[in-house]
Design a protein around this motif. Sequence first.
Motif, short mmCIF file in Angstrom:
data_model
loop_
_atom_site.label_atom_id
_atom_site.label_comp_id
_atom_site.label_asym_id
_atom_site.label_seq_id
_atom_site.Cartn_x
_atom_site.Cartn_y
_atom_site.Cartn_z
N ASN A 121 100.72 -24.78 -27.02
CA ASN A 121 101.16 -26.14 -26.71
C ASN A 121 102.34 -26.11 -25.74
N LEU A 122 102.42 -27.11 -24.88
CA LEU A 122 103.57 -27.25 -23.98
C LEU A 122 104.72 -27.81 -24.80
N ASP A 123 105.48 -26.92 -25.41
CA ASP A 123 106.54 -27.31 -26.33
C ASP A 123 107.91 -26.98 -25.75
N MET A 124 108.34 -25.73 -25.91
CA MET A 124 109.60 -25.19 -25.38
C MET A 124 110.85 -25.75 -26.06
N ARG A 125 110.72 -26.37 -27.22
CA ARG A 125 111.89 -26.87 -27.94
C ARG A 125 112.49 -25.76 -28.79
N PHE A 126 113.81 -25.60 -28.73
CA PHE A 126 114.50 -24.73 -29.67
C PHE A 126 114.57 -25.42 -31.02
N ASP A 127 114.85 -26.70 -30.99
CA ASP A 127 114.94 -27.51 -32.20
C ASP A 127 113.64 -28.27 -32.37
N SER A 128 112.80 -27.81 -33.30
CA SER A 128 111.47 -28.41 -33.46
C SER A 128 111.51 -29.83 -34.00
N LEU A 177 98.56 -32.48 -18.80
CA LEU A 177 98.87 -31.06 -18.95
C LEU A 177 99.19 -30.83 -20.42
N SER A 178 98.29 -30.17 -21.13
CA SER A 178 98.43 -30.06 -22.58
C SER A 178 98.89 -28.69 -23.05
N THR A 179 98.54 -27.64 -22.31
CA THR A 179 98.86 -26.30 -22.76
C THR A 179 99.64 -25.53 -21.69
N THR A 180 100.20 -24.41 -22.12
CA THR A 180 100.94 -23.58 -21.17
C THR A 180 100.03 -23.08 -20.06
#
Length: 290
Positions: A121-128, A177-180
């Motif tokens: 997933n295109l996330d990249m959050r340190f704090d979920s 754009l959904s995924t890395t």
Amino acid sequence: MRHIPVLAKEILENLSEDMSVFMDGTIGHGGHIEYFFSNGNFDNTLFVAVDRDAQMLKKAKSYLTSFGDKIIFQNNNYSDLENISKNIGDKKFDGILLDLGVNMDHFKLSDRGFSIKKDGNLDMRFDSSSQYSAYDFLNNGNRSDISQAFNKYGDFTTKFADYMADCIIGERKKSKLSTTFDFVNLLKNIGLGTKKISVVFQCVRIVVNNELGHLEKFLDNFGSYLNSGGKCFIITYHSIEDRIVKYKFKDKSRIGNFQLINKKVIKPSYQEIQKNNASRSAKLRIIKAL
């Protein structure tokens, strides 16, 4: 494989063993604190281990369990010094450490979205618990903000940063754009190689986590939470971060309430880089409260 602490020896050499309270604001796997315990005498020091990433904090607890109540763990952002201090009885610190590098675990776990080599997933959050992710930035961000991120944090020319932003907006009009790998393939299609793609991911990560905003907030406030004689240690890996720390420290030293411990930045030794290549771009700056 556990994350290796960077410049730990150089930090330990500048620590006083009679500290009452020491804060590691980016605990990660806890390598720095474990090194200090193993190579110094801190039996009377309370260590406060802070990380905004709950998963990293959980790992640190498992690695540092043998130290018992000598360490207090807090799931918080290092910039929230007011609440970190409140949680330990409004105590001030004799030392504060920030290691602003990204833990290798973030790149190993595909669902976190940090790695260009793993689809997730295109996330990249340190704090979920944060509501804003890389998906939101890339699919909903305006052209100016996206271009500026690449230009400011990645040193891409304004022209090419604008071009990348236009390509992203054009692509997301066709499908989100959904995924890395969606993002990686887009960047490959516009001519970027692996190194440049990694830089682009870093730019997005900096925005998503407001990394420079939190650093600025910390630098504005940390002096109020250091005891006289206390030291602040900051390890940076990005030129913009290092520049911010450098000039903030210089400004504080000019006022007269602080003293720069190292006027020239401290870098890893050749031997450390040979053992841990990830340390090669690390820079350490130290300042002392008077």
